[in-house]
Design a protein around this motif. Structure first.
Motif, PDB file in Angstrom:
ATOM      1  N   ALA A  93       0.808  -1.221   0.000  1.00  0.00           N
ATOM      2  CA  ALA A  93       0.000   0.000   0.000  1.00  0.00           C
ATOM      3  C   ALA A  93       0.837   1.265   0.000  1.00  0.00           C
ATOM      4  O   ALA A  93       0.312   2.349  -0.285  1.00  0.00           O
ATOM      5  CB  ALA A  93      -0.936   0.009   1.207  1.00  0.00           C
ATOM      6  N   VAL A 100      -5.305  -4.532  -2.706  1.00  0.00           N
ATOM      7  CA  VAL A 100      -4.358  -3.729  -1.939  1.00  0.00           C
ATOM      8  C   VAL A 100      -4.951  -3.371  -0.582  1.00  0.00           C
ATOM      9  O   VAL A 100      -4.308  -3.500   0.459  1.00  0.00           O
ATOM     10  CB  VAL A 100      -3.973  -2.445  -2.709  1.00  0.00           C
ATOM     11  CG1 VAL A 100      -3.080  -1.553  -1.864  1.00  0.00           C
ATOM     12  CG2 VAL A 100      -3.297  -2.809  -4.025  1.00  0.00           C
ATOM     13  N   LEU A 143      -4.571   5.495   5.634  1.00  0.00           N
ATOM     14  CA  LEU A 143      -3.333   4.851   5.198  1.00  0.00           C
ATOM     15  C   LEU A 143      -2.149   5.799   5.343  1.00  0.00           C
ATOM     16  O   LEU A 143      -1.062   5.397   5.738  1.00  0.00           O
ATOM     17  CB  LEU A 143      -3.443   4.397   3.738  1.00  0.00           C
ATOM     18  CG  LEU A 143      -4.527   3.376   3.412  1.00  0.00           C
ATOM     19  CD1 LEU A 143      -4.355   2.877   2.000  1.00  0.00           C
ATOM     20  CD2 LEU A 143      -4.501   2.221   4.385  1.00  0.00           C
TER      21      LEU A 143
END
Length: 229
Positions: A93, A139, A219
């Motif tokens: 990622a 992902v 993220l």
């Protein structure tokens, strides 16, 4: 045929580039304006042809590193109306985080396996061409599973159903589409979405791609945290 999506393909491997061109053109939904082999050629072609969207490999000459991501950033800066899908062999990622570091609108990150999944590829190109974002579900799946296993991860606060909804959100799906996929009512999905935002402390102010933006904002936070460690 005026409604066909006008795209440029950037891929340094000639056979892959032409195979992808043929696959997309045979769908009758895409017109490939040009096929190029490196980042510099891509930027020139985009400036001249003004496509609806670009499909680019992540690695191209001269350095074979992240030239596709660099080109995507430049294209979005010069031509905000043009969407870009980056194809990558990396399910890590961190590459998606790098792509979306300045924003998510009009950008997509797919694994190269998507070339063989025509419907998914066409969907991604359509999404970015209208300013939305998309991330390959594989992902997100990998990262979510990895983070859930970490005791300190805020994802550990989410229940199993909320994690299911989060994965669907990362694909850019609407509440209605998530409800259909998970066989739940839209009102139930709305409650789960609100709970996810609340538990992760994420802003709900994104315009077109709020759900993908929420996942990616998280993220980025995780990426910065891992760097500090």
């Amino acid at each position: 045929m005026a409604d066909r999506l006008r795209i440029i393909i950037a891929e340094d491997n000639y056979l892959v580039r032409e195979g992808t061109r043929r696959l997309l053109e045979d769908s009758a939904e895409v017109e490939v304006l040009a096929g190029v082999g490196d980042g510099a050629e891509l930027l020139t072609a985009v400036d001249q042809l003004r496509p609806d969207a670009v499909l680019t490999d992540i690695r191209m000459p001269p350095g074979h590193r992240v030239e596709g991501i660099d080109a995507a950033h430049t294209i979005r800066q010069r031509h905000p109306q043009i969407g870009v899908v980056v194809l990558s062999q990396y399910s890590d990622a961190a590459y998606a985080v790098h792509l979306f570091r300045n924003g998510t609108d009009g950008l997509g990150y797919l694994l190269k396996a998507s070339i063989g999944e025509l419907d998914d590829l066409l969907h991604a190109l359509r999404e970015v061409s209208v300013g939305r974002s998309i991330v390959d579900a594989r992902v997100v799946e990998r990262l979510v599973d990895q983070r859930v296993r970490q005791a300190e991860s805020p994802l550990g606060r989410l229940g199993p159903r909320e994690l299911d909804v989060l994965r669907e959100m990362a694909e850019g799906k609407t509440n209605a589409a998530i409800a259909e996929s998970l066989h739940l009512s839209e009102s139930a999905i709305e409650k789960h979405v609100n709970a996810i935002f609340s538990k992760l402390g994420l802003s709900e102010e994104r315009k077109l791609s709020r759900r993908v933006a929420a996942v990616l904002a998280y993220l980025r936070n995780l990426d910065r945290g891992s760097e500090r460690r």
